[in-house]
Design a protein around this motif. Structure first.
Motif, short mmCIF file in Angstrom:
data_model
loop_
_atom_site.label_atom_id
_atom_site.label_comp_id
_atom_site.label_asym_id
_atom_site.label_seq_id
_atom_site.Cartn_x
_atom_site.Cartn_y
_atom_site.Cartn_z
N ASN A 14 37.92 69.64 31.52
CA ASN A 14 38.45 69.28 32.78
C ASN A 14 37.03 69.68 33.81
OD1 ASN A 14 40.18 69.34 35.07
ND2 ASN A 14 40.62 71.55 34.83
N GLU A 15 37.04 69.12 34.93
CA GLU A 15 35.95 69.31 35.66
C GLU A 15 34.97 68.48 35.34
OE1 GLU A 15 35.76 72.84 38.17
OE2 GLU A 15 37.79 73.34 37.75
N LEU A 16 34.68 67.39 34.78
CA LEU A 16 33.45 66.77 34.46
C LEU A 16 32.64 66.42 35.67
CD1 LEU A 16 31.79 65.51 32.29
CD2 LEU A 16 33.06 63.31 32.58
N SER A 17 31.36 66.87 35.57
CA SER A 17 30.44 66.55 36.78
C SER A 17 29.12 65.95 36.06
CB SER A 17 30.14 67.82 37.38
OG SER A 17 29.08 67.68 38.33
N ILE A 18 28.77 64.84 36.55
CA ILE A 18 27.52 63.87 36.37
C ILE A 18 26.68 63.89 37.32
CG2 ILE A 18 26.54 62.21 35.08
CD1 ILE A 18 29.27 61.57 34.06
N ASP A 19 25.30 64.30 37.33
CA ASP A 19 24.39 64.14 38.41
C ASP A 19 23.14 63.27 37.86
OD1 ASP A 19 22.91 64.62 41.04
OD2 ASP A 19 22.34 66.72 40.17
N LEU A 20 23.30 62.03 38.23
CA LEU A 20 22.10 61.01 37.76
C LEU A 20 21.14 60.90 38.52
CD1 LEU A 20 24.97 58.25 36.78
CD2 LEU A 20 23.68 59.89 35.09
N LYS A 21 19.98 61.28 38.18
CA LYS A 21 18.76 61.23 38.78
C LYS A 21 17.88 60.14 38.41
CE LYS A 21 19.20 65.22 40.76
NZ LYS A 21 18.89 65.91 42.05
N LEU A 22 17.45 59.28 39.28
CA LEU A 22 16.47 58.14 38.79
C LEU A 22 15.03 58.49 39.04
CD1 LEU A 22 16.32 55.36 38.12
CD2 LEU A 22 16.49 54.63 40.44
N ASP A 23 14.63 59.49 40.11
CA ASP A 23 13.32 60.07 40.47
C ASP A 23 13.23 61.41 39.88
OD1 ASP A 23 15.22 61.00 42.26
OD2 ASP A 23 13.87 60.69 44.06
N SER A 24 13.66 61.76 38.81
CA SER A 24 13.51 63.14 38.42
C SER A 24 13.08 63.23 36.86
CB SER A 24 14.78 63.95 38.65
OG SER A 24 14.65 65.12 38.24
N ILE A 25 13.07 64.27 36.28
CA ILE A 25 12.69 64.35 35.04
C ILE A 25 13.97 64.21 33.99
CG2 ILE A 25 12.07 66.06 32.94
CD1 ILE A 25 9.96 67.17 34.91
N ALA A 26 15.10 64.87 34.58
CA ALA A 26 16.39 64.32 33.77
C ALA A 26 17.50 64.63 34.59
CB ALA A 26 16.40 65.76 32.81
N SER A 27 18.78 63.92 34.16
CA SER A 27 20.12 63.96 35.04
C SER A 27 20.68 64.95 34.10
CB SER A 27 20.62 62.77 34.75
OG SER A 27 20.08 61.52 35.19
N SER A 30 28.09 68.75 33.43
CA SER A 30 28.88 69.93 33.01
C SER A 30 30.07 69.38 32.83
CB SER A 30 28.51 70.89 34.27
OG SER A 30 29.21 70.61 35.34
N LEU A 31 30.86 70.41 32.25
CA LEU A 31 32.18 70.30 32.11
C LEU A 31 32.69 71.38 31.65
CD1 LEU A 31 33.24 69.99 28.69
CD2 LEU A 31 31.84 67.65 29.08
N ASN A 32 34.20 71.67 31.88
CA ASN A 32 34.92 72.95 31.67
C ASN A 32 35.58 72.37 30.51
OD1 ASN A 32 33.78 74.45 33.48
ND2 ASN A 32 35.57 74.24 34.84
N ALA A 33 35.66 73.19 29.42
CA ALA A 33 36.56 72.97 28.01
C ALA A 33 37.16 74.11 27.71
CB ALA A 33 35.75 72.17 27.21
N LYS A 34 38.25 74.08 26.73
CA LYS A 34 38.81 74.97 26.30
C LYS A 34 38.46 75.16 24.82
CE LYS A 34 43.39 77.15 25.56
NZ LYS A 34 44.63 77.30 26.03
#
Length: 82
Positions: A14-27, A30-34
């Motif tokens: 539940n609540e999958l979140s992706i923060d894609l960064k093009l000008d950074s070291i890493a994207s 996060s996700l909540n899972a049972k």
């Protein structure tokens, strides 16, 4: 969105979140899972410092994210939660 961890699709999240960064070291993601302590796959998946491979696909089955799990955060209380 579909999440594949160590070659297996994981659908109980539940609540999958992706923060894609093009000008950074890493994207990041996060996700909540049972967690089911009776499930052997869950034990391997949620084992800290395991660095599991993660692939995230959009609804058209296009790969949009590849990475590894670096940090786990666990919650436990009297109520069932993710």
């Amino acid at each position: 969105m579909r999440v594949k961890i160590n070659g297996d699709y994981y659908i109980f999240y539940n609540e999958l979140s992706i923060d894609l960064k093009l000008d950074s070291i890493a994207s990041t993601f996060s996700l909540n899972a049972k967690f089911n302590p009776e499930n052997e796959k869950h034990k391997k998946l949620f084992k800290p410092l395991n660095y599991s491979k993660v692939e995230i696909f959009n609804d058209s089955e296009n790969l949009i994210f590849t990475g590894v799990i670096i940090n786990h955060s666990f919650t436990s209380d009297s109520k069932t939660n993710l």
